[in-house]
Design an enzyme around this catalytic site. Structure first.
Site, mmCIF file in Angstrom:
data_model
loop_
_atom_site.group_PDB
_atom_site.id
_atom_site.type_symbol
_atom_site.label_atom_id
_atom_site.label_comp_id
_atom_site.label_asym_id
_atom_site.label_seq_id
_atom_site.Cartn_x
_atom_site.Cartn_y
_atom_site.Cartn_z
ATOM 1 C CG PHE A 111 -0.358 0.387 2.514
ATOM 2 C CD1 PHE A 111 -0.466 1.678 2.995
ATOM 3 C CD2 PHE A 111 0.322 -0.536 3.284
ATOM 4 C CE1 PHE A 111 0.091 2.050 4.209
ATOM 5 C CE2 PHE A 111 0.875 -0.191 4.504
ATOM 6 C CZ PHE A 111 0.762 1.108 4.964
ATOM 7 C CE LYS A 112 3.772 1.178 4.792
ATOM 8 N NZ LYS A 112 5.044 0.908 5.407
ATOM 9 C CG ASP A 113 4.051 0.615 -4.463
ATOM 10 O OD1 ASP A 113 5.204 1.053 -4.320
ATOM 11 O OD2 ASP A 113 3.799 -0.589 -4.672
#
Length: 466
Positions: A111-113
């Protein structure tokens, strides 16, 4: 839009300066002076928008005095065009009114993307405009590092130094960081845990003299406001896909540093109907102990099957405490100073106010494995251990079965094959095609002792203009 510190003593800054500053001069975290608020009619009008169009509507109020609208739209289009699914954040149904939102369709499968692909483009834009160079210093418990490197590796005006706890991340997570080529990329494996890495980053931001005044540090961790801002969007996306804003939603969020769930809290404050936010943690359960019993106390950090949540000092929790204390920076500062010495609680009425929205659960490794196995048996769907914790916490804490419950799917199961194997599932999760040769790529990283002086010396010697 102006931004103020959660400790009340640093000057208010505009978006560009907050982007580059990270931690405030007084040790606090920056938050908007005020939040935009959207009516139900306005949110309803966003149905059918692409993800990047929705992202523009949600985020532009935070940057409108710093970046022209057309430039920001272009950034968003470029950011989300590299995701592997047309919906960017697709929903998968597990059961009646129960969903997983897949936030792992970006280039590093986490999800950090969503935030870090954008952050790299924002940094490039602002640094080119200012003709300025910065040193990115970040700590990762697994996923932030690879997403930050992927998002920022092409930036011409940065050197990247990412600290991760030595032998405390999965092999896939490590290789995603250490196999990226680039003279400006430096991976540091610290003989310690994530909290040690995070502490070094915070202390370095507080005193940057080791850089000799030749450059400044920039943050990629979720202390950087731009990270939080980008994560607000997918709460709106999930709601609109399932009948919002005409019905309320509930979300379960696997979280260690509190950034992802704080974004959900902000989405609610901005007008999105959200009836429940579930804090899903592993055995490192400081957030659960606070939310369930009003006791904030650090315990010994434990190594688990969900390493991205092996965190005891949840930086972004300070942002919630700031709101719970009526945005009184001095009160927050004192509370955190006391917390460094021992257990603390907040006034009962403040805690009860938080409990109106938040629930929490701590899920051990056995229950994590049980959930991975059960969901696979029921749906032939494979969860990573962090998302499994979110699903288990959602089921344990759900208040109203008529309200859609959405668990944020934070990582691809292929990043954690050992946890999947331990669950008893015999299907081995496969890396996508663009990572098929990951285990054949050459690694580059430096192992350093858990000593801030040694880490700072390494950085001071290896950034490009040193």
């Amino acid at each position: 839009m102006r931004y103020i510190s959660t400790r009340g003593e640093a000057p208010a800054l505009g978006f560009e300066d907050v982007l580059l500053t990270g931690l405030a001069a007084d040790g606090g975290l920056y938050v908007p002076e005020s939040l935009p608020h959207f009516s139900l009619e306005e949110i309803r009008s966003w149905r059918g928008l692409s993800y990047s169009e929705l992202a523009f509507n949600v985020m532009y109020p935070f940057v409108d005095d710093a970046i022209p609208a057309d430039d920001f739209r272009k950034m968003l289009d470029e950011t989300y065009s590299v995701f592997s699914h047309k919906a960017v954040a697709p929903l998968v149904q597990l059961d009646t009114n129960e969903w997983v939102m897949e936030l792992f369709r970006g280039p590093t499968l986490a999800f950090k993307d969503f935030a870090l692909q954008l952050l790299g483009r924002l940094l490039d834009y602002v640094l080119e405009k200012r003709k300025q160079h910065v040193v990115i210093m970040g700590a990762t418990s697994g996923d932030t590092g690879s997403a930050a490197i992927e998002g920022c590796r092409r930036c011409e005006h940065v050197d990247i130094f990412i600290l991760h706890p030595y032998e405390r991340v999965s092999e896939v997570q490590r290789r995603q960081m250490t196999t990226v080529k680039g003279e400006n990329i430096h991976n540091i494996a610290v003989r310690g845990n994530f909290d040690d890495c995070q502490r070094m980053v915070k202390e370095s931001f507080g005193n940057q003299s080791f850089l000799g005044g030749k450059t400044q540090l920039a943050a990629v961790n979720s202390i950087n406001w731009a990270r939080i801002m980008a994560q607000i969007v997918y709460y709106f996306q999930a709601s609109l896909a399932l009948g919002g804003p005409d019905r309320s939603m509930a979300f379960s969020v696997p979280t260690g540093n509190f950034g992802d769930i704080f974004a959900g809290y902000l989405a609610k404050k901005m007008g999105l109907p959200i009836s429940q936010l579930v804090i899903a943690t592993n055995r490192n359960d400081i957030l659960h102990r606070f939310m369930s019993g009003n006791k904030y106390e650090q315990h010994q950090l434990e190594h688990t099957l969900s390493p991205s949540m092996d965190i005891m000092v949840s930086s972004n929790f300070e942002r919630l405490l700031f709101d719970l204390h009526g945005r009184d920076g001095q009160a927050v500062k004192k509370l955190l100073e006391d917390a460094a010495k021992g257990p603390v609680s907040i006034e009962d009425y403040r805690w009860r106010h938080a409990r109106k929205l938040f629930d929490s659960d701590a899920v051990d490794d056995k229950s994590t494995c049980d959930t991975i196995r059960e969901i696979h048996e029921q749906n032939e769907y494979l969860l990573d251990p962090h998302t499994a914790i979110g699903v288990r916490a959602a089921r344990n804490c759900r208040r109203d079965s008529s309200v859609p419950m959405i668990t944020l799917g934070t990582a691809h199961p292929a990043k954690f094959p050992d946890a999947v194997a331990e669950s008893g599932v015999t299907v081995k999760p496969q890396l996508p095609a663009h990572m098929a040769d990951l285990f054949e790529r050459e690694e580059r990283y430096t192992v350093l002792d858990n000593n801030i002086a040694g880490v700072q010396e390494f950085i001071s010697k290896h950034w490009k203009n040193a």
